[in-house]
Motif scaffolding. Structure first.
Motif, PDB file in Angstrom:
ATOM      1  N   ILE A 173      49.225   5.939  27.365  1.00 14.41           N
ATOM      2  CA  ILE A 173      49.128   4.493  27.134  1.00 14.41           C
ATOM      3  C   ILE A 173      49.700   4.151  25.764  1.00 14.41           C
ATOM      4  O   ILE A 173      50.479   3.209  25.608  1.00 14.41           O
ATOM      5  CB  ILE A 173      47.662   4.022  27.243  1.00 14.41           C
ATOM      6  N   GLU A 174      49.320   4.949  24.802  1.00 14.15           N
ATOM      7  CA  GLU A 174      49.802   4.743  23.430  1.00 14.15           C
ATOM      8  C   GLU A 174      51.329   4.842  23.383  1.00 14.15           C
ATOM      9  O   GLU A 174      52.007   4.017  22.763  1.00 14.15           O
ATOM     10  CB  GLU A 174      49.171   5.831  22.552  1.00 14.15           C
ATOM     11  N   LEU A 192      48.267   1.626  32.019  1.00  8.43           N
ATOM     12  CA  LEU A 192      49.173   2.775  31.928  1.00  8.43           C
ATOM     13  C   LEU A 192      50.461   2.449  32.675  1.00  8.43           C
ATOM     14  O   LEU A 192      51.551   2.818  32.242  1.00  8.43           O
ATOM     15  CB  LEU A 192      48.505   4.026  32.513  1.00  8.43           C
ATOM     16  N   ILE A 231      44.282  -0.174  33.935  1.00 12.84           N
ATOM     17  CA  ILE A 231      44.017   0.248  32.554  1.00 12.84           C
ATOM     18  C   ILE A 231      45.253   0.120  31.655  1.00 12.84           C
ATOM     19  O   ILE A 231      45.186   0.424  30.470  1.00 12.84           O
ATOM     20  CB  ILE A 231      43.518   1.708  32.497  1.00 12.84           C
ATOM     21  N   PRO A 277      46.468  13.576  28.064  1.00 10.10           N
ATOM     22  CA  PRO A 277      45.462  12.548  28.323  1.00 10.10           C
ATOM     23  C   PRO A 277      46.106  11.186  28.593  1.00 10.10           C
ATOM     24  O   PRO A 277      47.144  10.856  28.012  1.00 10.10           O
ATOM     25  CB  PRO A 277      44.657  12.483  27.021  1.00 10.10           C
ATOM     26  N   GLU A 297      45.099   8.389  27.625  1.00  4.81           N
ATOM     27  CA  GLU A 297      45.090   7.597  26.393  1.00  4.81           C
ATOM     28  C   GLU A 297      46.398   7.754  25.617  1.00  4.81           C
ATOM     29  O   GLU A 297      46.951   6.780  25.097  1.00  4.81           O
ATOM     30  CB  GLU A 297      43.898   8.040  25.530  1.00  4.81           C
TER      31      GLU A 297
END
Lengths: 120, 120
Positions: free
Chosen positions: A64-65, A25, A23, A59, A61
């Motif tokens: 990752i950001e 990460l 994904i 999270p 997400e």
DNA sequence: CCTTGACTTAGAGTTAACTCCAGGTTGTAA
DNA sequence: TTACAACCTGGAGTTAACTCTAAGTCAAGG
């Protein structure tokens, strides 16, 4: 370093490590000629950082950001810092909630200890 | 007290309240003749307790188990207390992890503030 | 009476974060 | 060189905890 070693060292499962790479990460980890992952020191540090952040409920997400900005490099430092500050704020809020719950739990247990209350 | 009022008061959604009843985390709430839920004071206290426990990450399953014992009444107090003590232990562990993460986050943010590090 | 918004149900769908599976390849020890 | 464990992939399945949908009933104001 093989994935099994990273798994053992970090406490994340092998499946989770592969999932994190899939994904995005984790960055695409180096491979041997035959295609087997070979984690380096930097990968390992990143894994452990992620492990720590995930354990506190950040999270995926958001992480990752964050790493997307790290990757971008050139003066995304303000944005990165903003993410961390925001996550710290939320973490503090969660910790405060948990402290309240802890207080309530302590109180309830005390009540049971004193055997004052039978139902509740 | 109507479900919308309980929702507003507790901060749990109407759907969540109905869901909690459906799975047996809340007992069968009293109804008006026409079948509309009418929460009483005890229900409300239970909702708020659950809200608090859930916010700290206690699993629904554990809370159901706890209330099953409360329901059973007759000297399940030891078992109930054991559940609470166990959950407190786990909560403390989570809080400790979060404190570690907080420390790390604080450190990272400080580094960004001092603009010492560009990439990491 | 009629509309409109709140309530009801059963059951399907969603989300985050894994976790597992089938089917195949690789590395190593006997 | 043959087992056999550890690695690989794509993709399906799982879990917890909601959240939403459809289709219907009820309550209160105009």
């Amino acid at each position: 370093m093989k994935i099994s070693e990273v798994s053992e060292q970090s406490g994340l499962s092998i499946d989770t490590l592969r999932y994190y790479e899939k994904i995005g990460l984790l960055p695409a980890v180096n491979r041997t000629d035959s295609g087997i992952r070979n984690f380096n020191e930097l990968d390992l540090r990143r894994v452990n950082f992620i492990k720590c952040m995930r354990a506190a409920g950040l999270p995926i997400e958001v992480l990752i950001e964050y790493y997307a900005l790290v990757q971008q490099g050139d003066d995304t430092t303000e944005a990165r810092k903003a993410i961390l500050v925001e996550q710290r704020t939320q973490l503090l809020a969660r910790m405060a909630e948990m402290q309240e719950t802890l207080d309530l739990l302590n109180h309830k247990i005390e009540v049971y200890e004193n055997a004052v209350l039978k139902n509740d």
